[in-house]
Design a protein around this motif. Structure first.
Motif, mmCIF file in Angstrom:
data_model
loop_
_atom_site.group_PDB
_atom_site.id
_atom_site.type_symbol
_atom_site.label_atom_id
_atom_site.label_comp_id
_atom_site.label_asym_id
_atom_site.label_seq_id
_atom_site.Cartn_x
_atom_site.Cartn_y
_atom_site.Cartn_z
ATOM 1 N N LYS A 88 55.991 138.168 -7.632
ATOM 2 C CA LYS A 88 54.916 139.138 -7.770
ATOM 3 C C LYS A 88 54.616 139.693 -6.393
ATOM 4 C CE LYS A 88 52.862 136.814 -11.699
ATOM 5 N NZ LYS A 88 51.727 136.076 -12.214
ATOM 6 N N PRO A 89 54.040 140.887 -6.308
ATOM 7 C CA PRO A 89 53.755 141.479 -5.006
ATOM 8 C C PRO A 89 52.816 140.611 -4.172
ATOM 9 C CG PRO A 89 53.479 143.089 -6.763
ATOM 10 C CD PRO A 89 53.687 141.754 -7.416
ATOM 11 N N VAL A 90 53.039 140.630 -2.863
ATOM 12 C CA VAL A 90 52.194 139.891 -1.932
ATOM 13 C C VAL A 90 50.967 140.724 -1.608
ATOM 14 C CG1 VAL A 90 52.088 138.934 0.389
ATOM 15 C CG2 VAL A 90 54.179 138.729 -0.935
ATOM 16 N N GLU A 91 49.820 140.102 -1.641
ATOM 17 C CA GLU A 91 48.575 140.779 -1.307
ATOM 18 C C GLU A 91 48.360 140.747 0.199
ATOM 19 O OE1 GLU A 91 46.524 142.206 -3.533
ATOM 20 O OE2 GLU A 91 47.738 141.591 -5.228
ATOM 21 N N SER A 92 47.802 141.787 0.758
ATOM 22 C CA SER A 92 47.459 141.781 2.176
ATOM 23 C C SER A 92 46.221 140.922 2.375
ATOM 24 C CB SER A 92 47.177 143.209 2.657
ATOM 25 O OG SER A 92 45.984 143.674 2.057
ATOM 26 N N ALA A 93 45.932 140.557 3.631
ATOM 27 C CA ALA A 93 44.758 139.733 3.931
ATOM 28 C C ALA A 93 43.482 140.429 3.457
ATOM 29 C CB ALA A 93 44.688 139.436 5.423
ATOM 30 N N GLU A 94 43.434 141.761 3.592
ATOM 31 C CA GLU A 94 42.249 142.497 3.162
ATOM 32 C C GLU A 94 42.035 142.354 1.660
ATOM 33 O OE1 GLU A 94 44.812 144.240 4.932
ATOM 34 O OE2 GLU A 94 43.838 143.672 6.799
ATOM 35 N N LYS A 95 43.113 142.436 0.881
ATOM 36 C CA LYS A 95 43.006 142.333 -0.564
ATOM 37 C C LYS A 95 42.713 140.905 -1.010
ATOM 38 C CE LYS A 95 45.809 146.323 -1.714
ATOM 39 N NZ LYS A 95 47.021 146.799 -2.370
ATOM 40 N N LEU A 96 42.926 139.941 -0.116
ATOM 41 C CA LEU A 96 42.636 138.555 -0.439
ATOM 42 C C LEU A 96 41.156 138.247 -0.253
ATOM 43 C CD1 LEU A 96 45.707 136.828 1.216
ATOM 44 C CD2 LEU A 96 45.306 137.157 -1.209
ATOM 45 N N GLY A 97 40.346 139.264 0.073
ATOM 46 C CA GLY A 97 38.917 139.064 0.216
ATOM 47 C C GLY A 97 38.508 138.573 1.581
ATOM 48 N N CYS A 98 39.266 138.911 2.598
ATOM 49 C CA CYS A 98 38.968 138.445 3.943
ATOM 50 C C CYS A 98 38.597 139.631 4.822
ATOM 51 C CB CYS A 98 40.182 137.729 4.514
ATOM 52 S SG CYS A 98 39.903 137.154 6.184
ATOM 53 N N ASP A 99 37.387 139.611 5.366
ATOM 54 C CA ASP A 99 36.950 140.690 6.245
ATOM 55 C C ASP A 99 37.329 140.438 7.689
ATOM 56 O OD1 ASP A 99 35.802 142.037 4.110
ATOM 57 O OD2 ASP A 99 33.909 140.947 4.330
ATOM 58 N N ALA A 100 37.581 139.189 8.058
ATOM 59 C CA ALA A 100 37.957 138.845 9.427
ATOM 60 C C ALA A 100 39.454 139.056 9.607
ATOM 61 C CB ALA A 100 37.590 137.392 9.705
ATOM 62 N N SER A 101 39.934 138.792 10.825
ATOM 63 C CA SER A 101 41.368 138.909 11.058
ATOM 64 C C SER A 101 42.082 137.843 10.234
ATOM 65 C CB SER A 101 41.684 138.731 12.543
ATOM 66 O OG SER A 101 41.453 137.393 12.928
ATOM 67 N N PRO A 102 43.359 138.073 9.876
ATOM 68 C CA PRO A 102 44.076 137.114 9.042
ATOM 69 C C PRO A 102 44.074 135.697 9.611
ATOM 70 C CG PRO A 102 45.306 139.143 9.161
ATOM 71 C CD PRO A 102 44.146 139.273 10.120
ATOM 72 N N SER A 103 44.109 135.554 10.941
ATOM 73 C CA SER A 103 44.149 134.216 11.522
ATOM 74 C C SER A 103 42.835 133.472 11.335
ATOM 75 C CB SER A 103 44.501 134.294 13.008
ATOM 76 O OG SER A 103 43.495 134.987 13.708
ATOM 77 N N GLU A 104 41.743 134.198 11.017
ATOM 78 C CA GLU A 104 40.449 133.559 10.825
ATOM 79 C C GLU A 104 40.139 133.330 9.349
ATOM 80 O OE1 GLU A 104 37.985 136.358 12.834
ATOM 81 O OE2 GLU A 104 38.438 135.552 14.804
ATOM 82 N N CYS A 105 40.964 133.801 8.461
ATOM 83 C CA CYS A 105 40.753 133.651 7.021
ATOM 84 C C CYS A 105 41.278 132.310 6.554
ATOM 85 C CB CYS A 105 41.515 134.735 6.264
ATOM 86 S SG CYS A 105 40.974 136.394 6.633
ATOM 87 N N ALA A 106 40.672 131.797 5.505
ATOM 88 C CA ALA A 106 41.210 130.597 4.882
ATOM 89 C C ALA A 106 42.580 130.946 4.316
ATOM 90 C CB ALA A 106 40.286 130.116 3.783
ATOM 91 N N ILE A 107 43.547 130.141 4.629
ATOM 92 C CA ILE A 107 44.909 130.407 4.179
ATOM 93 C C ILE A 107 45.111 129.756 2.824
ATOM 94 C CG2 ILE A 107 47.346 130.043 4.685
ATOM 95 C CD1 ILE A 107 46.548 130.206 7.673
ATOM 96 N N GLN A 108 45.495 130.573 1.866
ATOM 97 C CA GLN A 108 45.687 130.115 0.503
ATOM 98 C C GLN A 108 47.017 130.625 -0.028
ATOM 99 O OE1 GLN A 108 42.311 131.507 -1.701
ATOM 100 N NE2 GLN A 108 40.855 130.366 -0.470
ATOM 101 N N ALA A 109 47.444 130.039 -1.115
ATOM 102 C CA ALA A 109 48.681 130.474 -1.752
ATOM 103 C C ALA A 109 48.536 131.908 -2.246
ATOM 104 C CB ALA A 109 49.017 129.560 -2.923
ATOM 105 N N VAL A 110 49.592 132.668 -2.081
ATOM 106 C CA VAL A 110 49.687 134.015 -2.647
ATOM 107 C C VAL A 110 51.038 134.106 -3.350
ATOM 108 C CG1 VAL A 110 48.186 135.092 -0.917
ATOM 109 C CG2 VAL A 110 50.639 135.024 -0.529
ATOM 110 N N PRO A 111 51.178 135.034 -4.277
ATOM 111 C CA PRO A 111 52.467 135.178 -4.955
ATOM 112 C C PRO A 111 53.593 135.448 -3.951
ATOM 113 C CG PRO A 111 50.772 136.409 -6.109
ATOM 114 C CD PRO A 111 50.176 135.962 -4.798
ATOM 115 N N VAL A 112 54.737 134.844 -4.199
ATOM 116 C CA VAL A 112 55.905 134.979 -3.326
ATOM 117 C C VAL A 112 56.859 135.996 -3.931
ATOM 118 C CG1 VAL A 112 57.907 133.758 -2.375
ATOM 119 C CG2 VAL A 112 55.671 132.609 -2.500
ATOM 120 N N GLU A 113 57.180 137.018 -3.170
ATOM 121 C CA GLU A 113 58.173 138.007 -3.599
ATOM 122 C C GLU A 113 59.272 138.037 -2.549
ATOM 123 O OE1 GLU A 113 58.478 142.739 -3.954
ATOM 124 O OE2 GLU A 113 56.860 141.858 -5.121
ATOM 125 N N ARG A 114 60.365 137.401 -2.856
ATOM 126 C CA ARG A 114 61.459 137.269 -1.898
ATOM 127 C C ARG A 114 62.255 138.568 -1.790
ATOM 128 N NH1 ARG A 114 63.685 131.324 -3.477
ATOM 129 N NH2 ARG A 114 65.057 131.684 -1.710
#
Length: 133
Positions: A5-31
């Motif tokens: 499935k398509p990978v969501e960007s950090a913004e779409k994952l509900g994170c307003d901070a920079s990606p390195s400051e967001c809680a890291i969670q599983a997202v769909p893997v699209e190889r």
């Protein structure tokens, strides 16, 4: 299991901070066509010179533990044969073995000087947090 499935960007994952400051969670893997994929929060500054200690410290600071599965030791014999015959790993066909325990998700499937690897991460189990104190 890896899904497509398509990978969501950090913004779409509900994170307003920079990606390195967001809680890291599983997202769909699209190889990609080579079988590789990288989590949207994978540090862009990591390169061949980044040490294991630096990588482990980065994960630990985010409450994560990591484990690497190497293609060379994990891929089935038929995929290993393709790699030996062609010099190109058949990563798109490789389904990396998940580490034991619960909560693991793929953080990256990428090539290294030693061959392809799958980086798995999960939240540190509570027992690890208690031991660290």
């Amino acid at each position: 299991m890896i899904n497509s499935k398509p990978v969501e960007s950090a913004e779409k994952l509900g994170c307003d901070a920079s990606p390195s400051e967001c809680a890291i969670q599983a997202v769909p893997v699209e190889r990609d066509e080579h079988g590789f994929w990288t989590h949207p929060q994978y540090p862009h500054f990591w390169d061949e010179g980044t040490t294991s200690s630096e990588i482990n410290a980065w994960f630990s600071a985010r409450g994560l533990q990591s484990q690497v599965t190497e293609y060379e030791y994990d891929a089935p014999d038929d995929l290993q044969a393709i790699w030996m015959e062609t010099g190109t790993p058949a990563c798109s066909l490789w389904q990396p073995t998940e580490p034991s325990g619960s909560g693991w998700f793929i953080f990256s499937l990428h090539d290294t000087e030693r061959g392809p690897v799958c980086v798995w991460v999960r939240q540190k189990p509570l027992s690890d947090e208690k031991e660290a104190r």
